[in-house]
Design a protein around this motif. Structure first.
Motif, PDB file in Angstrom:
ATOM      1  N   GLU A 170       6.125  -3.913   6.751  1.00  0.00           N
ATOM      2  CA  GLU A 170       4.736  -3.560   7.079  1.00  0.00           C
ATOM      3  C   GLU A 170       3.767  -4.228   6.103  1.00  0.00           C
ATOM      4  O   GLU A 170       2.734  -4.768   6.514  1.00  0.00           O
ATOM      5  CB  GLU A 170       4.540  -2.048   7.048  1.00  0.00           C
TER       6      GLU A 170
ATOM      7  N   ASP B 214       0.851  -1.180   0.000  1.00  0.00           N
ATOM      8  CA  ASP B 214       0.000   0.000   0.000  1.00  0.00           C
ATOM      9  C   ASP B 214       0.890   1.234   0.000  1.00  0.00           C
ATOM     10  O   ASP B 214       2.065   1.166   0.401  1.00  0.00           O
ATOM     11  CB  ASP B 214      -0.903   0.019   1.246  1.00  0.00           C
ATOM     12  N   GLU B 215       0.339   2.353  -0.406  1.00  0.00           N
ATOM     13  CA  GLU B 215       1.083   3.615  -0.436  1.00  0.00           C
ATOM     14  C   GLU B 215       1.716   3.902   0.923  1.00  0.00           C
ATOM     15  O   GLU B 215       1.048   3.854   1.955  1.00  0.00           O
ATOM     16  CB  GLU B 215       0.138   4.759  -0.808  1.00  0.00           C
ATOM     17  N   GLY B 216       3.024   4.143   0.927  1.00  0.00           N
ATOM     18  CA  GLY B 216       3.736   4.506   2.150  1.00  0.00           C
ATOM     19  C   GLY B 216       4.161   3.349   3.031  1.00  0.00           C
ATOM     20  O   GLY B 216       4.828   3.566   4.045  1.00  0.00           O
ATOM     21  N   GLU B 217       3.805   2.127   2.686  1.00  0.00           N
ATOM     22  CA  GLU B 217       4.177   0.965   3.496  1.00  0.00           C
ATOM     23  C   GLU B 217       5.623   0.560   3.239  1.00  0.00           C
ATOM     24  O   GLU B 217       6.098   0.610   2.108  1.00  0.00           O
ATOM     25  CB  GLU B 217       3.309  -0.249   3.116  1.00  0.00           C
ATOM     26  N   THR B 218       6.295   0.117   4.287  1.00  0.00           N
ATOM     27  CA  THR B 218       7.605  -0.509   4.119  1.00  0.00           C
ATOM     28  C   THR B 218       7.375  -1.960   3.712  1.00  0.00           C
ATOM     29  O   THR B 218       6.250  -2.489   3.820  1.00  0.00           O
ATOM     30  CB  THR B 218       8.410  -0.480   5.431  1.00  0.00           C
TER      31      THR B 218
END
Length: 152
Positions: free
Chosen positions: A51, A44-48
């Motif tokens: 994560e 997902d957007e912004g996930e490492t």
């Protein structure tokens, strides 16, 4: 033809018997074609990476882990595939997580996962190697054996 680039994280979930959990499913746009694959998926957007791997593991198996528990990826690959009549180039990292045992709970799957994933099974490296079924990643048996050997 347009190819969508995507990042993904996957998990080699390994039980006390040294077997890895694989999910079975396919592309709703290609009924009748099925394959086995590790839990995981697109970030997902912004996930490492960790994560995303932890989120996907929970959605697809019900196992909740802190992303830090996953450590560093044990393997990286780039794969290309089509899904729902779109072409993807996916760069993905695999994490390894050991559990004594785990009873899979698929209740957390999103709509797309519910349409795609039909069953699950724990596989040994020997079973993967001997199988005539499509299993991804293609060299999973040797990857699993290497991961288990590295723990000794």
């Amino acid at each position: 033809m347009t190819v969508t680039d995507r990042r993904a994280a996957r998990v080699l979930l390994i039980d006390g018997a040294g077997r890895t959990l694989l999910l079975h499913g396919g592309d709703p746009a290609r009924p009748g074609q099925r394959w086995w694959f590790t839990p995981g998926g697109g970030l997902d957007e912004g996930e490492t990476l960790s994560e995303g791997a932890a989120r996907e593991l929970f959605e697809e198996t019900g196992l909740r882990v802190d992303p830090a528990e996953l450590g560093s990826p044990v393997w990286h690959e780039v794969t290309e595939f089509s899904y729902r009549e779109r072409e993807y180039r996916q760069e993905q990292d695999f994490f390894m997580l050991r559990v004594d045992e785990w009873r899979v709970d698929m209740a957390g799957m999103d709509d797309d996962e519910q349409q795609t994933i039909t069953e699950h099974r724990w596989w040994s490296a020997a079973e993967i190697e001997a199988s005539g079924e499509q299993i991804f990643p293609r060299d999973l048996a040797s990857l699993l054996s290497s991961c288990l050997a590295g723990e000794r």
